[in-house]
Design an enzyme around this catalytic site. Structure first.
Site, PDB file in Angstrom:
ATOM      1  CD  GLU A  30      -3.045   1.009   2.157  1.00 30.46           C
ATOM      2  OE1 GLU A  30      -3.063   0.043   2.925  1.00 30.46           O
ATOM      3  OE2 GLU A  30      -3.977   1.815   2.020  1.00 30.46           O
ATOM      4  CB  VAL A  36      -0.350  -3.884  -4.757  1.00 32.29           C
ATOM      5  CG1 VAL A  36      -0.054  -5.100  -5.628  1.00 32.29           C
ATOM      6  CG2 VAL A  36       0.127  -2.612  -5.452  1.00 32.29           C
ATOM      7  CE  LYS A  55       0.939  -0.208  -8.169  1.00 30.11           C
ATOM      8  NZ  LYS A  55       2.065   0.635  -8.660  1.00 30.11           N
ATOM      9  CG  ASP A 167      10.028   4.447  -6.923  1.00 34.01           C
ATOM     10  OD1 ASP A 167      10.919   4.717  -6.088  1.00 34.01           O
ATOM     11  OD2 ASP A 167       8.879   4.095  -6.600  1.00 34.01           O
TER      12      ASP A 167
HETATM   13  P1  ADP Z   1       3.525   0.493  -4.993  1.00 33.49           P
HETATM   14  O1  ADP Z   1       3.112   1.677  -5.776  1.00 33.49           O
HETATM   15  O2  ADP Z   1       2.641   0.239  -3.814  1.00 33.49           O
HETATM   16  O3  ADP Z   1       4.978   0.503  -4.622  1.00 33.49           O
HETATM   17  P2  ADP Z   1       4.148  -1.843  -6.629  1.00 33.49           P
HETATM   18  O4  ADP Z   1       3.774  -1.921  -8.057  1.00 33.49           O
HETATM   19  O5  ADP Z   1       5.576  -1.635  -6.305  1.00 33.49           O
HETATM   20  O6  ADP Z   1       3.230  -0.728  -5.962  1.00 33.49           O
HETATM   21  O7  ADP Z   1       3.647  -3.153  -5.906  1.00 33.49           O
HETATM   22  C1  ADP Z   1       3.670  -3.280  -4.483  1.00 33.49           C
HETATM   23  C2  ADP Z   1       4.176  -4.653  -4.092  1.00 33.49           C
HETATM   24  O8  ADP Z   1       3.325  -5.671  -4.635  1.00 33.49           O
HETATM   25  C3  ADP Z   1       5.561  -4.983  -4.642  1.00 33.49           C
HETATM   26  O9  ADP Z   1       6.593  -4.519  -3.813  1.00 33.49           O
HETATM   27  C4  ADP Z   1       5.516  -6.498  -4.711  1.00 33.49           C
HETATM   28  O10 ADP Z   1       5.774  -7.057  -3.443  1.00 33.49           O
HETATM   29  C5  ADP Z   1       4.070  -6.777  -5.078  1.00 33.49           C
HETATM   30  N1  ADP Z   1       3.894  -6.950  -6.534  1.00 33.49           N
HETATM   31  C6  ADP Z   1       3.660  -5.977  -7.445  1.00 33.49           C
HETATM   32  N2  ADP Z   1       3.554  -6.486  -8.698  1.00 33.49           N
HETATM   33  C7  ADP Z   1       3.724  -7.814  -8.582  1.00 33.49           C
HETATM   34  C8  ADP Z   1       3.721  -8.925  -9.506  1.00 33.49           C
HETATM   35  N3  ADP Z   1       3.521  -8.760 -10.814  1.00 33.49           N
HETATM   36  N4  ADP Z   1       3.926 -10.177  -9.013  1.00 33.49           N
HETATM   37  C9  ADP Z   1       4.125 -10.368  -7.686  1.00 33.49           C
HETATM   38  N5  ADP Z   1       4.128  -9.377  -6.779  1.00 33.49           N
HETATM   39  C10 ADP Z   1       3.934  -8.117  -7.198  1.00 33.49           C
HETATM   40 MG    MG Z   2       6.733  -0.116  -5.470  1.00 36.60          MG
END
Ligand code: ADP
Ligand code: MG
Length: 352
Positions: A30, A36, A55, A167
């Site tokens: 989050e 997510v 997400k 990022d």
């Molecule tokens: P935020 O904007 O919250 O940082 P992210 O896209 O980085 O969003 O996703 C948050 C977390 O969700 C990631 O750190 C990872 O642990 C998990 N996550 C995101 N995308 C995937 C994916 N395709 N497969 C598995 N885990 C994912």
């Molecule tokens: Mg992230």
């Protein structure tokens, strides 16, 4: 064949989804701009945990969908496998962007680096079996090389497409269990300079722990975003002039550093390092001179690892973490660095 026709045909044959198609599972993350979840398809509840990731994003979700669509067409293997994105409107919340990816795996590089076993836990995941070679510096270096090579390969894909991530950090590097490689996630702060999307840097999106000192991707002399067609024509030149990809290289260098020095893996350790480096005017050589004489065994071991093979690891690191963006190496040049040459040789020496 026209790109637009291709994109249109692709869209036509890809499945489309809506809100009710998904069953929400565990919350994975989050941030300030979205939540997510792990999810599964309502029609296909076969896997109990869910083989997709959702997400729910605020206003920046539109850009993130656009970036993911572009990545899927141009450099699919660099990032998590994107399935679909759409605008979900509800009476309560108004507009919310929903983005769907395939679930790549349970561990980000941040999770893996938190383990006391690191980097051996990663070796097992990449090779799929436990090795009985003796543990030691050379073996650790070889695993870190493999992680850096896979990660830089993914990053080079993004940069060659014209996308700056902005990022880059271990939390946004995921281990894909399917391909047994590291991929990049979270294009929420990314900029595509070739078409002017997200052209003006949103500094408030940047993570200060990993941000390069310039903070801004484009020089402040580039006052505003030209309209899309103009940007397309100009941006390769702007790219050359401003080297915005080098922002990601600085962050990548910090990841390399964290892998070599366990003490820098914690938030407080990294923040302290950043303060020290700033005091050294962002000169890693000066930083090394200031910390090495009073370094403990663990820190000395980190320097020893980077000093292997005539110090090529240290050489690569110092070519990434530099104050001036234009003095930093590119992802492509980093991949061609001799640090990665020795890999085959070392692998061979393990067998003898
Ligand atoms: P935020 O904007 O919250 O940082 P992210 O896209 O980085 O969003 O996703 C948050 C977390 O969700 C990631 O750190 C990872 O642990 C998990 N996550 C995101 N995308 C995937 C994916 N395709 N497969 C598995 N885990 C994912
Ligand atoms: Mg992230």
């Amino acid at each position: 064949f026209d790109m637009f026709v291709l994109a249109f045909v692709e869209r036509l044959f890809r499945p489309t989804f809506r809100k009710d198609d998904f069953v929400l599972g565990k919350k994975l993350g989050e941030g300030a701009f979205g939540v997510v979840y792990r999810v599964s398809l309502a029609k296909k509840p076969s896997s109990k945990e869910g083989d997709l990731v959702l997400k729910k994003a605020t206003e920046y979700g539109a850009v993130e969908i656009w970036m993911n669509e572009r990545v899927r067409r141009a450099c699919a293997n660099s990032c998590a496998d994107f399935v679909y994105g759409f605008l979900e409107t509800s009476a309560k919340k108004g507009g919310e962007y929903w983005l769907i990816w395939r679930f790549e795996g349970a561990d980000t590089l941040a999770d893996l680096m938190q383990s006391r076993e690191f980097p051996y836990n990663v070796e097992t995941m990449i090779l799929g079996e436990v090795q009985d070679f003796p543990k030691g510096l050379e073996r650790e270096n070889r695993i870190i090389q493999t992680i850096m090579r896979q990660f830089l390969f993914a990053l080079d894909g993004l940069h060659s497409t014209g996308i700056v991530h902005r990022d880059i950090k271990p939390q946004n590097v995921i281990f894909s269990e399917g391909s047994r490689t590291f991929k990049i996630i979270d294009l929420g702060a990314a900029a595509d300079l070739r078409v002017g999307i997200n052209y003006i840097p949103k500094e408030f999106l940047l993570d200060p722990r990993y941000a390069a000192p310039e903070q801004y991707i484009m020089s402040t002399q580039t006052p505003s975003a030209p309209s899309a067609p103009v940007a397309t024509a100009l941006s390769p030149v702007l790219w050359q002039m401003n080297l915005p990809d080098r922002f990601d290289i600085y962050s990548s260098g910090l990841i390399f550093l964290q892998m070599a020095f366990p003490a820098l893996r914690s938030d407080s350790g990294l923040i302290q390092f950043n303060r020290q480096l700033k005091r050294c005017d962002y000169d890693l050589v000066v930083w090394r001179k200031s910390v090495e004489p009073r370094a403990g065994a663990e820190m000395r071991r980190g320097f020893e690892l980077l000093d292997l093979d005539g110090g090529i690891g240290w050489e690569l690191l110092t070519s990434m973490v530099r104050y001036k963006a234009r003095q930093r190496t590119s992802a492509k040049a980093a991949l061609a660095h001799p640090y990665f040459d020795r890999e085959g040789l070392l692998a061979l020496s393990f067998m003898m």
